[in-house]
Design a protein around this motif. Structure first.
Motif, PDB file in Angstrom:
ATOM      1  N   UNK A  86      -5.241  -0.730  -8.456  1.00 46.97           N
ATOM      2  CA  UNK A  86      -5.533  -1.277  -7.129  1.00 46.97           C
ATOM      3  C   UNK A  86      -6.297  -0.245  -6.317  1.00 46.97           C
ATOM      4  N   UNK A  87      -7.146  -0.713  -5.407  1.00 42.62           N
ATOM      5  CA  UNK A  87      -7.957   0.217  -4.619  1.00 42.62           C
ATOM      6  C   UNK A  87      -8.142  -0.357  -3.213  1.00 42.62           C
ATOM      7  N   UNK A 133       0.851  -1.199   0.000  1.00 38.68           N
ATOM      8  CA  UNK A 133       0.000   0.000   0.000  1.00 38.68           C
ATOM      9  C   UNK A 133       0.877   1.236   0.000  1.00 38.68           C
ATOM     10  N   UNK A 134       0.245   2.368  -0.169  1.00 34.87           N
ATOM     11  CA  UNK A 134       0.955   3.619  -0.391  1.00 34.87           C
ATOM     12  C   UNK A 134       1.807   4.039   0.801  1.00 34.87           C
ATOM     13  N   UNK A 140      -4.735   8.576  -7.142  1.00 41.38           N
ATOM     14  CA  UNK A 140      -4.830   7.147  -7.440  1.00 41.38           C
ATOM     15  C   UNK A 140      -6.260   6.642  -7.305  1.00 41.38           C
ATOM     16  N   UNK A 141      -6.997   7.162  -6.339  1.00 43.73           N
ATOM     17  CA  UNK A 141      -8.403   6.755  -6.196  1.00 43.73           C
ATOM     18  C   UNK A 141      -9.212   7.168  -7.421  1.00 43.73           C
ATOM     19  N   UNK A 174      -5.335  -7.453 -15.718  1.00 47.18           N
ATOM     20  CA  UNK A 174      -4.528  -8.672 -15.562  1.00 47.18           C
ATOM     21  C   UNK A 174      -3.033  -8.410 -15.646  1.00 47.18           C
ATOM     22  N   UNK A 175      -2.609  -7.463 -16.514  1.00 49.05           N
ATOM     23  CA  UNK A 175      -1.178  -7.158 -16.594  1.00 49.05           C
ATOM     24  C   UNK A 175      -0.670  -6.616 -15.262  1.00 49.05           C
ATOM     25  N   UNK A 176      -1.374  -5.630 -14.707  1.00 49.08           N
ATOM     26  CA  UNK A 176      -0.912  -5.031 -13.458  1.00 49.08           C
ATOM     27  C   UNK A 176      -0.875  -6.054 -12.322  1.00 49.08           C
TER      28      UNK A 176
END
Length: 434
Positions: free
Chosen positions: A217-218, A191-192, A328-329, A266-268
């Motif tokens: 991601x979230x 996480x960040x 990012x959100x 899927x790549x990430x």
């Protein structure tokens, strides 16, 4: 001569004339309207474009003038690329003190954009290592510009986006290195908050730091990714990592972008889990570490005929802890992610140029396929977050920043105006000042 229709992002496509510069001692050629120096075309938006005007194609200024292997001082013409410098000096124990993410950038372009790299917290920007350069103005005047001089020409031209005149040649101070190897540590983080912790603890121990993040991601995984840190290494000949393999190539432009909602998630996820262990140390050759995308020739074609837009911003330390999660959100909610999402902390060293982008804080860079209105709406929301946080966007990677955003982030733009060559202009400059 036909114009190059686009920058590296293949957007926007504009009409302009092109005139080739081959002799640094010659006067500027006759041109209609305004002119703009153009290097190897690796800027992403329209800071290297001059719609309706003329590009002064400078890649032909590709000669080395002098190199002292004892001191590391190098003099060359402005069209020499960083890759050509590396090929000359690395076998003699020298390397670039600052390098961006591609070695296919000219020296003139590196100065004009005051590029930065993975070691900003240690070495600052490219402009900090420029000893002098010659600036040719449209009236025939030639100026020798050096740091620290009171006339302001060095300060205006470093990061000046080619608007103060044509840089014909430059002298650089290189840095000594023990060889072509780096000792690299890659750390998977969840996480960040872990990114900020790793950045803080690595500042004093590692010269190079950077992170890739999964921008889709979230929740609790917001900002997860891989933190990479490295130092130059001394290794015996039989332990040195091999030089990178021959180039692969994107042979053609597909009819649609290969970077899309079906491929991104899927790549990430696969890229995040590519490393089973949380930490991995290994030796790496310099080239794949600094220039991973240079291993794929014409990689920009994978975004299809509409091209892509890069969005790079920096948020100051006092607002980054809230502003970066907000960015990012917004990106995760939109589903318009990026393969290339890079997060890094800039250091506190002031940049040398009036319009230099690097400043203390956290910088986020992403490549977005050009989806038209959906992307425009997302980037407008990101602009609002950046502006409210007191941040800035990077002109070299911009194609749609507003005049309000630019003038707020670059308060010295009015001082800079008096150094502009009256016959030089760009699509970017007209967009953010007129």
């Amino acid at each position: 001569m036909p114009a190059r229709a686009y920058s590296w992002g293949r957007y926007p496509r504009v009409s302009q004339a092109v005139t080739t510069i081959l002799d640094r001692a010659a006067a500027l050629p006759i041109f209609e309207g305004s002119a703009l120096p153009h290097g190897n075309g690796r800027s992403y938006g329209d800071s290297c474009q001059n719609p309706g005007g003329t590009l002064l194609e400078c890649r032909g200024l590709d000669r080395f003038i002098a190199f002292d292997p004892a001191s590391g001082r190098l003099a060359c013409e402005a069209g020499v690329t960083l890759g050509e410098i590396i090929a000359l000096v690395l076998p003699q124990g020298w390397f670039l003190p600052v390098t961006p993410g591609t070695r296919h950038v000219t020296v003139g372009g590196a100065i004009g954009n005051d590029v930065h790299g993975k070691n900003h917290h240690v070495a600052g920007t490219f402009g900090h290592h420029v000893l002098s350069f010659e600036l040719l103005r449209s009236n025939g005047e030639r100026r020798l510009c050096r740091p620290g001089e009171a006339d302001g020409w060095f300060e205006a031209s470093v990061g000046g986006l080619g608007l103060t005149g044509l840089i014909t040649q430059a002298e650089l101070q290189l840095r000594r290195v023990p060889g072509s190897s780096l000792e690299v540590e890659n750390i998977r983080f969840g996480h960040l908050e872990e990114f900020f912790t790793l950045s803080q603890e690595s500042t004093g121990s590692h010269e190079y730091t950077v992170a890739w993040i999964d921008c889709l991601a979230h929740g609790r995984n917001l900002g997860r990714g891989h933190f990479t840190r490295a130092n130059h290494a001394v290794q015996d000949a039989d332990e040195r990592p091999a030089a990178p393999r021959a180039l692969r190539a994107m042979p053609l432009t597909p009819p649609v972008s290969l970077v899309n909602r079906l491929s991104l998630r899927p790549f990430n996820a696969l890229y995040y889990w590519r490393q089973v262990a949380k930490r991995r140390r290994h030796a790496s050759h310099l080239l794949p570490f600094f220039y991973p995308l240079d291993s794929i020739s014409h990689w920009n074609r994978m975004y299809g005929p509409a091209g892509f837009l890069q969005y790079q911003c920096v948020l100051p330390p006092q607002s980054a802890n809230d502003g970066i999660p907000a960015l990012l959100q917004e990106i995760a909610r939109s589903g318009q992610g990026s393969f290339l999402a890079v997060l890094k902390q800039f250091g506190a060293r002031p940049s040398p140029g009036m319009l230099s982008f690097p400043r203390p804080g956290t910088t986020l860079a992403l490549d977005f396929p050009n989806t038209g209105e959906p992307l425009a709406a997302l980037l407008q929301r990101l602009d609002q977050i950046v502006d409210a946080a007191g941040g800035a966007q990077y002109p070299a990677k911009d194609a749609r920043m507003t005049a309000t955003s630019f003038q707020q982030a670059y308060p010295r733009w009015q001082d800079f105006r008096r150094f502009i060559d009256p016959r030089f202009s760009s699509g970017f400059w007209r967009r953010v000042t007129e």
